[in-house]
Design a protein around this motif. Structure first.
Motif, PDB file in Angstrom:
ATOM      1  N   GLU A  24       0.836  -1.192   0.000  1.00 43.19           N
ATOM      2  CA  GLU A  24       0.000   0.000   0.000  1.00 43.19           C
ATOM      3  C   GLU A  24       0.883   1.259   0.000  1.00 43.19           C
ATOM      4  N   LYS A  47       1.663   7.092  -8.669  1.00 41.09           N
ATOM      5  CA  LYS A  47       0.626   7.192  -9.687  1.00 41.09           C
ATOM      6  C   LYS A  47       1.181   7.509 -11.069  1.00 41.09           C
ATOM      7  N   GLU A 104      -1.656   4.806 -11.577  1.00 41.74           N
ATOM      8  CA  GLU A 104      -3.048   5.151 -11.904  1.00 41.74           C
ATOM      9  C   GLU A 104      -3.161   6.316 -12.888  1.00 41.74           C
ATOM     10  N   THR A 133      -2.495  -2.055 -14.023  1.00 44.15           N
ATOM     11  CA  THR A 133      -2.457  -0.839 -13.200  1.00 44.15           C
ATOM     12  C   THR A 133      -2.427  -1.216 -11.728  1.00 44.15           C
ATOM     13  N   SER A 169      -2.764   0.231  -7.867  1.00 42.45           N
ATOM     14  CA  SER A 169      -3.304   1.335  -7.068  1.00 42.45           C
ATOM     15  C   SER A 169      -2.254   1.843  -6.077  1.00 42.45           C
ATOM     16  N   TYR A 170      -2.166   3.150  -5.967  1.00 45.72           N
ATOM     17  CA  TYR A 170      -1.244   3.731  -4.988  1.00 45.72           C
ATOM     18  C   TYR A 170      -1.733   3.426  -3.572  1.00 45.72           C
ATOM     19  N   LYS A 171      -3.000   3.640  -3.343  1.00 45.21           N
ATOM     20  CA  LYS A 171      -3.556   3.508  -2.006  1.00 45.21           C
ATOM     21  C   LYS A 171      -3.609   2.048  -1.559  1.00 45.21           C
TER      22      LYS A 171
END
Length: 565
Positions: free
Chosen positions: A55, A60, A87, A95, A97-99
């Motif tokens: 996480e 991005k 993202e 892709t 996700s950054y979060k």
């Protein structure tokens, strides 16, 4: 007012930093491999890598290329990379996700080389953020490669080749026939018949067979007397019986005159319908199909004769062309041709091979277990009978068993030029497989139907391609190193142990495979005793065992260490 402006600016700065900050080193705990320890399969080292970007790690605006790299002392091999994107990147790659971060699976595949036994698998990262390229430390995800399947290149040397067989027969059944023909409704022997060339040849054969007690042996002489199927049964029975008696009387007189002691077996056939049918079927007589149909429709002799005589248009032809040939006595001399003894054949093979025919010479090679003597005999065969492919093929088989695939290839080329025989193709397949050409091996095996040990050869091919269950099936009950290797790779350890225990001529690799079997079944004493025996037969196996991951759990065992030192 100042406080109200400061908070949004701070949040924007955090977002900007999260997008533009550098991506740091990744821990190996984020990666697993399947298999956990890499293993060579069919000349390749395949691996599935399961990875995770944690996480708030993957920026991005980043594009990350991940390349599996297998490294060893002095070299490395790279597999196909996988590409991932942040993202804000527009593209077709996965892709992340950054979060939330993200999991991924990628495949690696390397061409096996022996140095990989002691190697390390790394993931190399190439990160691009905008116009910048960022360096992330490589991550080690696995150690070494188990190379047991590659032992096929060693066990193949002891594979059973396909030899070309001789057609030697010490005793060959022979027969000499003669015929005495009779006139219609007569049983007396005519002088013209007794002086025929057929009788002269028969008498000569009897005399020669009786005189040659070493090379020939008379079994018996048969007399078969016949009457043609025209006329009544009683008449024909009497005729056939008299013809048999008169012929037997004549023959016994001749045998006594020539001092020939032979058993005479005689019989007669009253109406020779079988001979009649055979002669008609081979003739060009008018309406022969109709005559044959009558014979098939009626079994009673009298009815047959009546129906055929009713065919007035063809009966005269039958009476002129077919029936006279059935009024006969047939003499058959049955005797054996007795060939040279094993001692005689061996002596000639060593001293004067020109006195042996090709079958005897090829047979001579089977009378010795000394491969150098076999080779000498086969070479003489190629000199004396250069148009026979079999000696060339057998020389190739010997060369292959001695590890000289180049010489084997040369002999097989000569054999194949003379005949594309199944055993030649099978041996060509073994040579191709030994040289690493699996497609050529498969092609040759496809033309080897009927060759001995073909299933075993196919088993070797399947092992080399990583098809272990198929290989085990193909080997069947074969007791060879390669069969045991297939069983070990298919994890059928009980069967592998039985196979290795029954290899006819165990060598260093028989012992080495037994040591691997011991390691896989946690039998330390089997490992050390078998490996010790293997190293005594082939000292180079000590070095191999030292880096073989099959023995990793025994790396600190003192007995093991004393063997590989």
């Amino acid at each position: 007012m100042v406080k109200k402006l400061y908070l949004p600016l701070l949040m924007a700065l955090v977002v900007a930093l999260s997008s533009c900050g550098k991506m740091g080193a990744l821990s190996s705990e984020y990666f697993t491999t399947n298999p956990q320890v890499l293993e060579a399969v069919g000349g390749k080292v395949p691996v599935t890598i399961n990875g995770k970007f944690p996480e708030k790690y993957f920026k991005k605006n980043a594009v990350v290329e991940v390349t599996p790299v297998l490294r060893w002392n002095g070299g490395e091999a790279k597999s196909q990379p996988a590409v991932f994107q942040g993202e804000k990147i527009e593209g077709n790659d996965q892709t992340i996700s950054y979060k939330m971060g993200g999991n991924y699976t990628m495949k690696g595949n390397f061409d096996y080389v022996p140095e990989m036994a002691k190697s390390e698998l790394y993931l190399a990262f190439n990160v691009k953020q905008g116009k910048k390229t960022i360096s992330i430390p490589d991550v080690k995800v696995a150690d070494g490669v188990i190379s047991t399947s590659e032992l096929i290149n060693n066990t193949l040397s002891s594979a059973n080749t396909a030899g070309s067989e001789d057609a030697f027969q010490r005793i060959i059944k022979q027969a000499q026939e003669a015929k005495i023909m009779f006139l219609i409704q007569q049983a007396n022997l005519r002088t013209s018949e007794l002086k025929s060339a057929s009788i002269a040849d028969f008498q000569k054969a009897v005399t020669e067979a009786n005189a040659d007690t070493k090379g020939k042996k008379i079994n018996n002489i048969e007399i078969s007397a016949y009457a043609s199927p025209d006329g009544g049964m009683d008449l024909n029975t009497g005729l056939a019986e008299k013809r048999e008696a008169n012929t037997a009387k004549y023959l016994n007189k001749e045998l006594k005159k020539g001092k020939v002691n032979a058993t005479v077996d005689s019989k007669y056939t009253a109406e020779d319908w079988e001979g009649f049918q055979e002669l008609v079927s081979k003739s060009n007589i008018q309406d022969k199909d109709l005559i044959l149909r009558v014979l098939s429709m009626y079994q009673d002799p009298q009815q047959r004769e009546t129906e055929i005589k009713n065919l007035s248009t063809v009966f005269k032809n039958l009476a002129d062309e077919i029936l006279p040939q059935l009024r006969r006595s047939r003499l058959t001399l049955n005797y054996d041709l007795i060939g040279k003894s094993d001692e005689e054949i061996t002596t000639f093979a060593n001293e004067d091979a020109s006195k042996l025919n090709i079958e005897e010479l090829l047979y001579a090679a089977t009378l010795t277990k000394d491969n150098s003597k076999k080779e000498a005999i086969y070479k003489k065969a190629t000199e004396l009978y250069s148009n026979d492919y079999r000696a060339y093929n057998n020389l190739a088989a010997l060369a292959f068993q001695n590890g000289d695939t180049s010489k084997a290839q040369s002999y097989l080329a000569k054999a194949a030029n003379l005949k594309s025989a199944p055993e030649v193709n099978m041996n060509l397949g073994l040579v191709a497989l030994k040289n690493g050409n699996k497609s050529a091996a498969e092609s040759f095996f496809g033309k080897a139907a009927g060759a001995k040990s073909l299933n075993e050869s196919l088993g070797n091919l399947y092992v080399s391609r990583g098809e272990y269950d198929r290989a085990v099936s193909s080997f069947g009950d074969s007791k060879t190193n390669s069969a045991a290797l297939a069983q070990i790779l298919a994890k059928d350890y009980n069967k592998a142990k039985n196979t290795l225990s029954n290899v006819e001529t165990p060598d260093a690799y028989t012992d080495y495979l037994m040591a691997i079997l011991g390691a896989r079944t946690n039998n330390a004493s089997m490992v050390t005793s078998s490996l010790s025996s293997a190293v005594k037969k082939d000292a180079s196996l000590a070095k191999k065992a030292a880096t073989d991951l099959e023995f990793a759990k025994f790396a600190t065992n003192s007995d093991f260490l004393s063997i590989i030192k």
